[in-house]
Every structure is written in structure tokens, then in C-alpha cells.
Design a protein around this motif. Structure first.
Motif, short mmCIF file in Angstrom:
data_model
loop_
_atom_site.label_atom_id
_atom_site.label_comp_id
_atom_site.label_asym_id
_atom_site.label_seq_id
_atom_site.Cartn_x
_atom_site.Cartn_y
_atom_site.Cartn_z
N GLN A 149 0.83 -1.20 0.00
CA GLN A 149 0.00 0.00 0.00
C GLN A 149 0.87 1.25 0.00
O GLN A 149 0.61 2.20 -0.74
CB GLN A 149 -0.91 -0.01 1.22
N LYS A 150 1.93 1.25 0.79
CA LYS A 150 2.82 2.41 0.86
C LYS A 150 3.49 2.65 -0.50
O LYS A 150 3.53 3.79 -0.98
CB LYS A 150 3.88 2.18 1.93
N HIS A 151 4.00 1.60 -1.12
CA HIS A 151 4.65 1.74 -2.42
C HIS A 151 3.68 2.22 -3.49
O HIS A 151 4.04 3.02 -4.36
CB HIS A 151 5.30 0.42 -2.84
N ARG A 152 2.44 1.74 -3.42
CA ARG A 152 1.44 2.20 -4.39
C ARG A 152 1.13 3.67 -4.22
O ARG A 152 1.03 4.42 -5.20
CB ARG A 152 0.15 1.38 -4.24
N LEU A 153 1.03 4.13 -2.98
CA LEU A 153 0.76 5.55 -2.74
C LEU A 153 1.93 6.42 -3.20
O LEU A 153 1.72 7.50 -3.78
CB LEU A 153 0.47 5.78 -1.26
N ILE A 154 3.16 5.95 -2.99
CA ILE A 154 4.33 6.70 -3.47
C ILE A 154 4.33 6.75 -4.99
O ILE A 154 4.59 7.80 -5.60
CB ILE A 154 5.63 6.07 -2.91
N TRP A 155 4.04 5.62 -5.64
CA TRP A 155 4.00 5.57 -7.10
C TRP A 155 2.94 6.53 -7.65
O TRP A 155 3.18 7.25 -8.62
CB TRP A 155 3.71 4.14 -7.55
N GLU A 156 1.73 6.55 -7.03
CA GLU A 156 0.67 7.45 -7.49
C GLU A 156 1.08 8.90 -7.32
O GLU A 156 0.79 9.73 -8.17
CB GLU A 156 -0.62 7.17 -6.73
N ARG A 157 1.75 9.21 -6.21
CA ARG A 157 2.20 10.58 -5.99
C ARG A 157 3.21 10.99 -7.07
O ARG A 157 3.16 12.10 -7.60
CB ARG A 157 2.83 10.73 -4.61
N ARG A 158 4.13 10.09 -7.42
CA ARG A 158 5.13 10.40 -8.44
C ARG A 158 4.47 10.56 -9.81
O ARG A 158 4.91 11.38 -10.62
CB ARG A 158 6.19 9.30 -8.49
N GLN A 159 3.44 9.77 -10.09
CA GLN A 159 2.74 9.91 -11.36
C GLN A 159 2.05 11.25 -11.46
O GLN A 159 2.04 11.88 -12.52
CB GLN A 159 1.74 8.76 -11.55
N LYS A 160 1.47 11.73 -10.36
CA LYS A 160 0.82 13.03 -10.36
C LYS A 160 1.85 14.13 -10.56
O LYS A 160 1.61 15.12 -11.24
CB LYS A 160 0.06 13.26 -9.06
N GLU A 161 3.03 13.97 -9.96
CA GLU A 161 4.09 14.97 -10.13
C GLU A 161 4.58 15.00 -11.57
O GLU A 161 4.85 16.07 -12.10
CB GLU A 161 5.25 14.66 -9.18
N LYS A 162 4.67 13.84 -12.21
CA LYS A 162 5.09 13.80 -13.62
C LYS A 162 4.07 14.50 -14.51
O LYS A 162 4.42 15.22 -15.44
CB LYS A 162 5.26 12.35 -14.08
N ILE A 163 2.78 14.24 -14.23
CA ILE A 163 1.72 14.86 -15.04
C ILE A 163 1.70 16.36 -14.86
O ILE A 163 1.56 17.12 -15.81
CB ILE A 163 0.35 14.24 -14.71
N SER A 164 1.88 16.83 -13.62
CA SER A 164 1.83 18.28 -13.37
C SER A 164 3.10 18.97 -13.90
O SER A 164 3.08 20.15 -14.21
CB SER A 164 1.67 18.56 -11.88
N ALA A 165 4.22 18.26 -14.02
CA ALA A 165 5.47 18.85 -14.51
C ALA A 165 5.42 19.01 -16.02
O ALA A 165 6.13 19.86 -16.58
CB ALA A 165 6.66 17.98 -14.14
N GLN A 166 4.60 18.26 -16.71
CA GLN A 166 4.54 18.35 -18.18
C GLN A 166 3.79 19.51 -18.62
O GLN A 166 3.26 20.33 -18.59
CB GLN A 166 3.92 17.09 -18.76
#
Length: 166
Positions: A149-166
Motif C-alpha cells: 500500500q505504501k509503495h502504491r501511494l508513493i507511485w501514485e504521488r510520483r505519477q501526479k508529479e510527472k503529469i503536473s510537470a509536463q
């Protein structure tokens, strides 16, 4: 024709033949004490000591992230709660899968359209089950589940950061 007074005061009830009246009185003579005993003693005792035939509700205990590392009782309770939650989720997915199969069998060629809602519900439940418990195996612990669960939440947070950086 007998009057209402002769008929026991009930206008709609016809007077019974003597043989049937005798049968009813013998029946009431034998059944009356048994019925009274059952109503006065047996049923109240059964109602107060009635076993519960529905789902047992366990109190929610702290999850593994709320337990101290050396608190074995808390970790055990969290593991048991996770095991019960997993069994419930397994049954939910199983029931939804069975509904989907039954709908497809019942509807035949039109099942693709008529069973769309049931199929979507099953697919969502199966995806959620896999997100929560998938790839862990039978011998996984509550800590393994928490790390997933922790790794999934970290992965989702990183995906949101990638989308907002583009």
C-alpha cells in the motif's frame, strides 16, 4: 336459521355440526395446556438465549501503521483484521463473478449489452482486489500488505508529479 346469539355472537361464522364441535373441544383439551406451557415458558427462554445466526461484527482494531514495533498483540490483531477483510473481499469478488456468469448464461447472445453493469461491477471489484491483495501470495503478512500500500501511494504521488510537470 340460528340467530347471532345462538351462533356465539358471530354473524359470519356458521354453526358447526356436533361431531366437529366435539373434535375441536377434544383437540383444545389436549393442546391447550401444551400451547400455554410453550407460550409461557419455552418461547421466552429461547428468545433470551437465542443463538446468533448472522454475521459476527468484530470491533475495528488499530491497523499495522498504528502499532508499535514491539507490540505483538497489536500486530496479531491487525493481521487477523486483515485476514478477515481479505476473506470478505474474496467473497464479494466471488459473488460478483458468479452474478456475471449467471447473467451471461441467462441472457445468451444479448449478454454483452444486458450484463454490462454487472460485468463492470465485477471488473472494478476484481481490479480493486488486485490493487489491495494482488501479487502478495498466500503467506503474506500484514507488513507485506502495508508495504504494498505504501509503495502504491508513493507511485501514485510520483505519477501526479510527472503529469503536473509536463
Amino acid at each position: 336459521m340460528p340467530s347471532a346469539e345462538e351462533n356465539g355472537g358471530d354473524v359470519d361464522k356458521p354453526k358447526l355440526p356436533y361431531y366437529e364441535q366435539f373434535c375441536y373441544s377434544v383437540f383444545n383439551l389436549l393442546d391447550g395446556p401444551v400451547t400455554k406451557f410453550r407460550e409461557k415458558f419455552v418461547e421466552p427462554y429461547r428468545n433470551q438465549n437465542r443463538p446468533v445466526y448472522y454475521h459476527r461484527r468484530f470491533r475495528r482494531v488499530p491497523t499495522i501503521d498504528e502499532c508499535y514495533t514491539d507490540d505483538a498483540v497489536c500486530i496479531f490483531e491487525a493481521a487477523e483484521q486483515l485476514r478477515r477483510d481479505k476473506m470478505v473481499d474474496n467473497q464479494i469478488v466471488k459473488i460478483l463473478r458468479q452474478r456475471k456468469v449467471e447473467c451471461y448464461v441467462w441472457e445468451g447472445p444479448d449478454a454483452k449489452y444486458k450484463c454490462r453493469k454487472i460485468s463492470e461491477d465485477y471488473e472494478d471489484a476484481a481490479a480493486n482486489w488486485f490493487i489491495k491483495y494482488g501479487d502478495l501470495g498466500m503467506q503474506s503478512t500484514v507488513i507485506d500488505n502495508y508495504m504494498k500500500q505504501k509503495h502504491r501511494l508513493i507511485w501514485e504521488r510520483r505519477q501526479k508529479e510527472k503529469i503536473s510537470a509536463q
